[in-house]
Design a protein around this motif. Structure first.
Motif, PDB file in Angstrom:
ATOM      1  N   ASN A  32      11.520   6.118  11.389  1.00  0.00           N
ATOM      2  CA  ASN A  32      10.139   6.087  10.888  1.00  0.00           C
ATOM      3  C   ASN A  32       9.736   4.716  10.333  1.00  0.00           C
ATOM      4  O   ASN A  32       8.668   4.588   9.738  1.00  0.00           O
ATOM      5  CB  ASN A  32       9.957   7.143   9.796  1.00  0.00           C
ATOM      6  CG  ASN A  32       9.982   8.546  10.369  1.00  0.00           C
ATOM      7  OD1 ASN A  32       9.615   8.759  11.525  1.00  0.00           O
ATOM      8  ND2 ASN A  32      10.451   9.502   9.566  1.00  0.00           N
ATOM      9  N   PHE A  39       1.131  13.772   4.842  1.00  0.00           N
ATOM     10  CA  PHE A  39       1.449  12.503   5.469  1.00  0.00           C
ATOM     11  C   PHE A  39       1.877  11.511   4.388  1.00  0.00           C
ATOM     12  O   PHE A  39       1.257  11.405   3.333  1.00  0.00           O
ATOM     13  CB  PHE A  39       0.223  11.932   6.198  1.00  0.00           C
ATOM     14  CG  PHE A  39      -0.185  12.725   7.413  1.00  0.00           C
ATOM     15  CD1 PHE A  39       0.365  12.436   8.650  1.00  0.00           C
ATOM     16  CD2 PHE A  39      -1.094  13.763   7.310  1.00  0.00           C
ATOM     17  CE1 PHE A  39      -0.012  13.161   9.769  1.00  0.00           C
ATOM     18  CE2 PHE A  39      -1.469  14.483   8.413  1.00  0.00           C
ATOM     19  CZ  PHE A  39      -0.927  14.193   9.654  1.00  0.00           C
ATOM     20  N   ALA A  85       8.084   1.333  10.564  1.00  0.00           N
ATOM     21  CA  ALA A  85       7.032   0.817  11.441  1.00  0.00           C
ATOM     22  C   ALA A  85       6.707  -0.615  11.056  1.00  0.00           C
ATOM     23  O   ALA A  85       6.753  -0.979   9.873  1.00  0.00           O
ATOM     24  CB  ALA A  85       5.774   1.683  11.335  1.00  0.00           C
ATOM     25  N   GLY A  94       6.622  -1.217   7.067  1.00  0.00           N
ATOM     26  CA  GLY A  94       6.767  -0.124   6.124  1.00  0.00           C
ATOM     27  C   GLY A  94       7.225   1.144   6.820  1.00  0.00           C
ATOM     28  O   GLY A  94       7.736   1.115   7.951  1.00  0.00           O
ATOM     29  N   TRP A  95       7.042   2.295   6.167  1.00  0.00           N
ATOM     30  CA  TRP A  95       7.465   3.590   6.695  1.00  0.00           C
ATOM     31  C   TRP A  95       6.269   4.539   6.664  1.00  0.00           C
ATOM     32  O   TRP A  95       5.466   4.521   5.737  1.00  0.00           O
ATOM     33  CB  TRP A  95       8.576   4.178   5.825  1.00  0.00           C
ATOM     34  CG  TRP A  95       9.853   3.395   5.869  1.00  0.00           C
ATOM     35  CD1 TRP A  95      10.924   3.596   6.685  1.00  0.00           C
ATOM     36  CD2 TRP A  95      10.180   2.291   5.034  1.00  0.00           C
ATOM     37  NE1 TRP A  95      11.906   2.684   6.436  1.00  0.00           N
ATOM     38  CE2 TRP A  95      11.479   1.861   5.420  1.00  0.00           C
ATOM     39  CE3 TRP A  95       9.525   1.591   4.028  1.00  0.00           C
ATOM     40  CZ2 TRP A  95      12.118   0.789   4.821  1.00  0.00           C
ATOM     41  CZ3 TRP A  95      10.162   0.541   3.432  1.00  0.00           C
ATOM     42  CH2 TRP A  95      11.455   0.131   3.829  1.00  0.00           C
ATOM     43  N   ASP A  96       6.192   5.391   7.715  1.00  0.00           N
ATOM     44  CA  ASP A  96       5.192   6.448   7.701  1.00  0.00           C
ATOM     45  C   ASP A  96       5.744   7.644   8.468  1.00  0.00           C
ATOM     46  O   ASP A  96       6.481   7.481   9.451  1.00  0.00           O
ATOM     47  CB  ASP A  96       3.863   5.971   8.292  1.00  0.00           C
ATOM     48  CG  ASP A  96       3.964   5.596   9.749  1.00  0.00           C
ATOM     49  OD1 ASP A  96       3.880   6.482  10.613  1.00  0.00           O
ATOM     50  OD2 ASP A  96       4.163   4.374  10.027  1.00  0.00           O
ATOM     51  N   SER A  97       5.394   8.833   8.009  1.00  0.00           N
ATOM     52  CA  SER A  97       5.907  10.072   8.624  1.00  0.00           C
ATOM     53  C   SER A  97       4.978  11.213   8.280  1.00  0.00           C
ATOM     54  O   SER A  97       4.292  11.194   7.241  1.00  0.00           O
ATOM     55  CB  SER A  97       7.326  10.357   8.119  1.00  0.00           C
ATOM     56  OG  SER A  97       7.765  11.623   8.578  1.00  0.00           O
ATOM     57  N   LEU A 128      10.702  10.584   5.441  1.00  0.00           N
ATOM     58  CA  LEU A 128       9.839   9.387   5.416  1.00  0.00           C
ATOM     59  C   LEU A 128      10.647   8.108   5.621  1.00  0.00           C
ATOM     60  O   LEU A 128      10.252   7.207   6.374  1.00  0.00           O
ATOM     61  CB  LEU A 128       9.075   9.318   4.086  1.00  0.00           C
ATOM     62  CG  LEU A 128       8.218   8.068   3.870  1.00  0.00           C
ATOM     63  CD1 LEU A 128       7.117   7.975   4.921  1.00  0.00           C
ATOM     64  CD2 LEU A 128       7.611   8.073   2.468  1.00  0.00           C
ATOM     65  N   GLU A 132       2.825   7.347   3.770  1.00  0.00           N
ATOM     66  CA  GLU A 132       2.831   5.994   4.346  1.00  0.00           C
ATOM     67  C   GLU A 132       3.088   4.992   3.223  1.00  0.00           C
ATOM     68  O   GLU A 132       2.353   4.959   2.236  1.00  0.00           O
ATOM     69  CB  GLU A 132       1.509   5.684   5.040  1.00  0.00           C
ATOM     70  CG  GLU A 132       1.473   4.320   5.695  1.00  0.00           C
ATOM     71  CD  GLU A 132       0.145   4.050   6.393  1.00  0.00           C
ATOM     72  OE1 GLU A 132       0.016   2.972   7.003  1.00  0.00           O
ATOM     73  OE2 GLU A 132      -0.769   4.897   6.308  1.00  0.00           O
ATOM     74  N   SER A 154       0.843  -1.203   0.000  1.00  0.00           N
ATOM     75  CA  SER A 154       0.000   0.000   0.000  1.00  0.00           C
ATOM     76  C   SER A 154       0.877   1.251   0.000  1.00  0.00           C
ATOM     77  O   SER A 154       2.001   1.257   0.503  1.00  0.00           O
ATOM     78  CB  SER A 154      -0.927   0.004   1.226  1.00  0.00           C
ATOM     79  OG  SER A 154      -0.174   0.073   2.427  1.00  0.00           O
ATOM     80  N   ASN A 187       3.792   0.897   2.748  1.00  0.00           N
ATOM     81  CA  ASN A 187       3.828  -0.441   3.346  1.00  0.00           C
ATOM     82  C   ASN A 187       4.072  -1.454   2.231  1.00  0.00           C
ATOM     83  O   ASN A 187       3.123  -1.910   1.583  1.00  0.00           O
ATOM     84  CB  ASN A 187       2.515  -0.770   4.062  1.00  0.00           C
ATOM     85  CG  ASN A 187       2.299   0.128   5.275  1.00  0.00           C
ATOM     86  OD1 ASN A 187       3.187   0.308   6.085  1.00  0.00           O
ATOM     87  ND2 ASN A 187       1.102   0.703   5.359  1.00  0.00           N
TER      88      ASN A 187
END
Length: 459
Positions: free
Chosen positions: A323, A114, A325, A309-312, A318, A116, A90, A118
């Motif tokens: 970051n 934002f 997760a 994945g990464w989210d920030s 990012l 994100e 995603s 994944n």
């Protein structure tokens, strides 16, 4: 969880496990290997073979049945997907403005994007209670049932073509005989009129012959209409219009009906070769699997989920190490109060199972009756054909004697014409019986399953 219903204990047995019941048959009937694929080819008629092949390829009902098989195959694929883990990825970007007096403190009064990502999202349903496996078995049972129903549709279409073709062949011969009879009636009318003009007879024979001529003309018209209607029916079965060329030939009354393709014994287990019986049996098994899946719905539902994945809140950082997760763990849901929905669904599936079971038994009884009826009809028609052959031989001999007497001048021509008319009428009855024998042979082959062999299914 304490209110789980139980599966029905008594499932219908496979026909091979039933009692070795016998179907009554005549001891003098010919025996040949059975089942035979493409049973209609025993008639050794190229035109019939062409029509059946065309119907099996172009009949719209068969094409619709094939489409149902494709849908059932898709349903099996959907059910099997529940047994496998699902992998997703995603990507989400969200532009948001935070109000100046909001609760986001340092972000108040600012606009942020934002991000994100994944690349790995895994979901897996833990099938502890066998619900997914039952749904797969149910889907496979539905597929097998649909394939057997498609085979039954093919059998019915091929049988209809064969029965209609023999009706056409019989009526072509009856038409030829009716035309000959009409010519004889006109000839007899001329002889009667000649005798009346010469004062050798009254007007009564003339009127009688005129009536007979009118009746024979009506019979000719009836058979011509029947031949046209039968050609139209065959064209429809072949998926074509009424203009389709069908080169039917008149039935030969001296030809013997081909052997019915029966083994020496007819135990009940042979009914397993009927596609409608196979379809009914698979419907029972599919319904039983649906009951199991409905029962499993009473137990806890466990799903495993893994995310990485990464989210920030800022796109610029990012992919910063901080970051990254990830999450993993089970999701357990326990049905506690569903308003009676689970119990109602289980009750409905139990009812569907009982209905399928009764339909299976009814299909078996219908199959037994059809076979017994066709065998008894075959015996009756065989006896009638033998009696009619004797009558036809006597009529031919009588006609020859009257013809000889007329040529020798011992009698006038009218008795010889009447004897030939009698011979034609006897021949018409013989034609009707032979036609019925051919049609009954086709219906018997169909009742025995038409050589259908069920495909082997893997569990």
């Amino acid at each position: 969880m304490t209110g789980c219903a139980r599966l029905p204990e008594h499932l219908p047995k496979n026909p091979a496990d039933q009692a070795d019941l016998r179907i009554p048959r005549s001891a003098d009937m010919a025996t040949t290997p059975w089942p035979a694929a493409q049973w209609w080819r025993s008639a050794q008629d190229p035109e019939l073979d062409r029509l059946v092949d065309a119907a099996l390829q172009q009949n719209p009902n068969l094409r619709a049945a094939a489409g149902k098989v494709l849908l059932a195959q898709a349903d099996v694929g959907t059910a099997r997907s529940r047994l496998l883990p699902h992998f997703d990825a995603s990507l989400a970007l969200t532009q948001q403005y935070f109000s100046a007096q909001g609760l986001h403190l340092s972000a108040n009064g600012t606009s942020n994007t934002f991000g994100e990502i994944n690349p790995l999202v895994v979901r897996y349903h833990v099938d502890l209670w066998g619900q997914d496996r039952d749904l797969v078995r149910a889907a496979r049972g539905q597929l097998a049932m649909t394939e057997a129903e498609a085979a039954q549709a093919r059998l019915l279409v091929s049988t209809a073509v064969v029965v209609q073709y023999f009706a056409l062949a019989g009526d072509l011969r009856l038409l030829r005989e009716a035309e000959h009879l009409h010519a004889l009636q006109e000839r007899a009318e001329g002889v009667a009129e000649g005798g009346f003009r010469q004062g050798l007879s009254s007007a009564s024979p003339v009127h009688a012959e005129k009536l007979a001529v009118a009746q024979s003309a009506e019979q000719v018209a009836k058979f011509r209409a029947a031949v046209a209607a039968e050609r139209h029916a065959l064209a429809e079965l072949c998926g074509a219009g009424p203009a389709m060329q069908i080169a039917g030939k008149a039935l030969a009354t001296q030809a013997l009906v081909p052997p019915a393709g029966l083994p020496k014994e007819l135990p009940l287990r042979l009914l397993a070769g009927r596609p409608d019986v196979v379809a009914a049996r698979w419907a029972v098994q599919a319904a039983a699997a649906e009951v199991g899946a409905a029962r499993a719905a009473f137990y806890p539902n466990i799903n495993l989920r893994l995310l990485a994945g990464w989210d920030s809140i800022h796109l610029g950082d990012l992919f910063a190490p901080g970051n990254f997760a990830h999450a993993i763990g089970p999701v357990i849901t326990l049905p506690i109060f569903e308003g009676g929905a689970l119990r109602a669904h289980l009750k409905a599936q139990n009812a569907a199972f009982l209905i399928a079971q009764d339909r299976y038994r009814s299909t078996l009884l219908t199959a037994l009756r059809e076979i017994a009826d066709r065998l008894s009809t075959a015996q009756k028609l065989q006896r009638q054909d033998q009696a009619q052959q004797t009558a036809a031989a006597a009529a031919r001999e009588q006609s020859q004697l009257q013809q000889q007497a007329w040529r020798q001048g011992l009698r006038d021509e009218l008795p010889s014409i009447e004897a030939e008319i009698t011979r034609i009428r006897v021949s018409q009855r013989q034609t009707a019986i032979v036609t019925a024998r051919w049609q009954n042979w086709a219906l018997l082959e169909s009742a025995l399953g038409g050589g259908y062999l069920e495909k082997t299914k893997d569990d």
